[in-house]
Design a protein around this motif. Structure first.
Motif, PDB file in Angstrom:
ATOM      1  N   VAL A   1       0.854  -1.186   0.000  1.00  0.00           N
ATOM      2  CA  VAL A   1       0.000   0.000   0.000  1.00  0.00           C
ATOM      3  C   VAL A   1       0.891   1.238   0.000  1.00  0.00           C
ATOM      4  O   VAL A   1       1.778   1.366   0.841  1.00  0.00           O
ATOM      5  CB  VAL A   1      -0.928   0.050   1.237  1.00  0.00           C
TER       6      VAL A   1
ATOM      7  N   HIS B   1      -4.590   6.391  -2.493  1.00  0.00           N
ATOM      8  CA  HIS B   1      -3.882   5.201  -2.055  1.00  0.00           C
ATOM      9  C   HIS B   1      -3.663   4.348  -3.301  1.00  0.00           C
ATOM     10  O   HIS B   1      -4.538   4.280  -4.168  1.00  0.00           O
ATOM     11  CB  HIS B   1      -4.699   4.381  -1.056  1.00  0.00           C
TER      12      HIS B   1
ATOM     13  N   THR C   1       0.682   5.528  -0.041  1.00  0.00           N
ATOM     14  CA  THR C   1      -0.264   6.599   0.259  1.00  0.00           C
ATOM     15  C   THR C   1       0.334   7.942  -0.128  1.00  0.00           C
ATOM     16  O   THR C   1       1.483   8.234   0.204  1.00  0.00           O
ATOM     17  CB  THR C   1      -0.603   6.600   1.767  1.00  0.00           C
TER      18      THR C   1
ATOM     19  N   VAL D   1      -8.740   2.406   4.105  1.00  0.00           N
ATOM     20  CA  VAL D   1      -7.657   1.526   3.669  1.00  0.00           C
ATOM     21  C   VAL D   1      -7.844   0.094   4.176  1.00  0.00           C
ATOM     22  O   VAL D   1      -7.703  -0.868   3.423  1.00  0.00           O
ATOM     23  CB  VAL D   1      -6.274   2.073   4.108  1.00  0.00           C
TER      24      VAL D   1
ATOM     25  N   ARG E   1      -8.385   8.858  -1.686  1.00  0.00           N
ATOM     26  CA  ARG E   1      -8.083   8.862  -0.253  1.00  0.00           C
ATOM     27  C   ARG E   1      -9.238   9.415   0.592  1.00  0.00           C
ATOM     28  O   ARG E   1      -9.470   8.965   1.706  1.00  0.00           O
ATOM     29  CB  ARG E   1      -6.806   9.659  -0.002  1.00  0.00           C
TER      30      ARG E   1
END
Length: 124
Positions: free
Chosen positions: A74, A81, A76, A108, A103
């Motif tokens: 992942v 994301h 960011t 998430v 986002r």
């Protein structure tokens, strides 16, 4: 081939139902070839970039002593994301599912769980 391509496209489009997901792509993890996209493909990242990044992360994890294969990554930024998932299949090069998420609209943890649970459906 047309029927398989349609099934793949349908599976990828279903992944857009997860909250905040705005684009997905199925990528060959070795060559970077993109097999299919849904939603905003530019938000799902390019095939070559995704495969190179996943290979770099897996290499660094191995150098750090991690065991096993890469499962997910992942990234960011302020706007989005970026998620990469390894897709296990019985034969051929490994695949990656790249997903771009807004986002402001994505959770998430929920997206990881939802996409991770559904990633095998893409090949079904």
């Amino acid at each position: 081939m047309g029927e398989n391509a349609t099934a793949l496209q349908t599976s990828l489009e279903r992944l857009l139902d997860a909250p905040g997901v705005i684009g997905v792509a199925l990528v060959d993890a070795v060559t970077g070839l993109v097999y299919g996209t849904a939603g905003d493909a530019t938000e799902a990242a390019g095939g070559a970039e995704s495969s190179e990044f996943a290979a770099l992360v897996a290499q660094r994890l191995g150098e750090a002593g991690a065991e096993g294969e890469l499962e997910s990554v992942v990234l960011t930024s302020r706007r989005r994301h970026q998620m990469l998932f390894s897709v296990v299949r019985p034969a051929g090069d490994p695949l990656l599912l790249a997903a771009g998420l807004d986002r402001d609209r994505a959770n998430v943890a929920l997206a990881l769980r939802s996409l991770g649970d559904r990633v095998t459906e893409v090949l079904g």
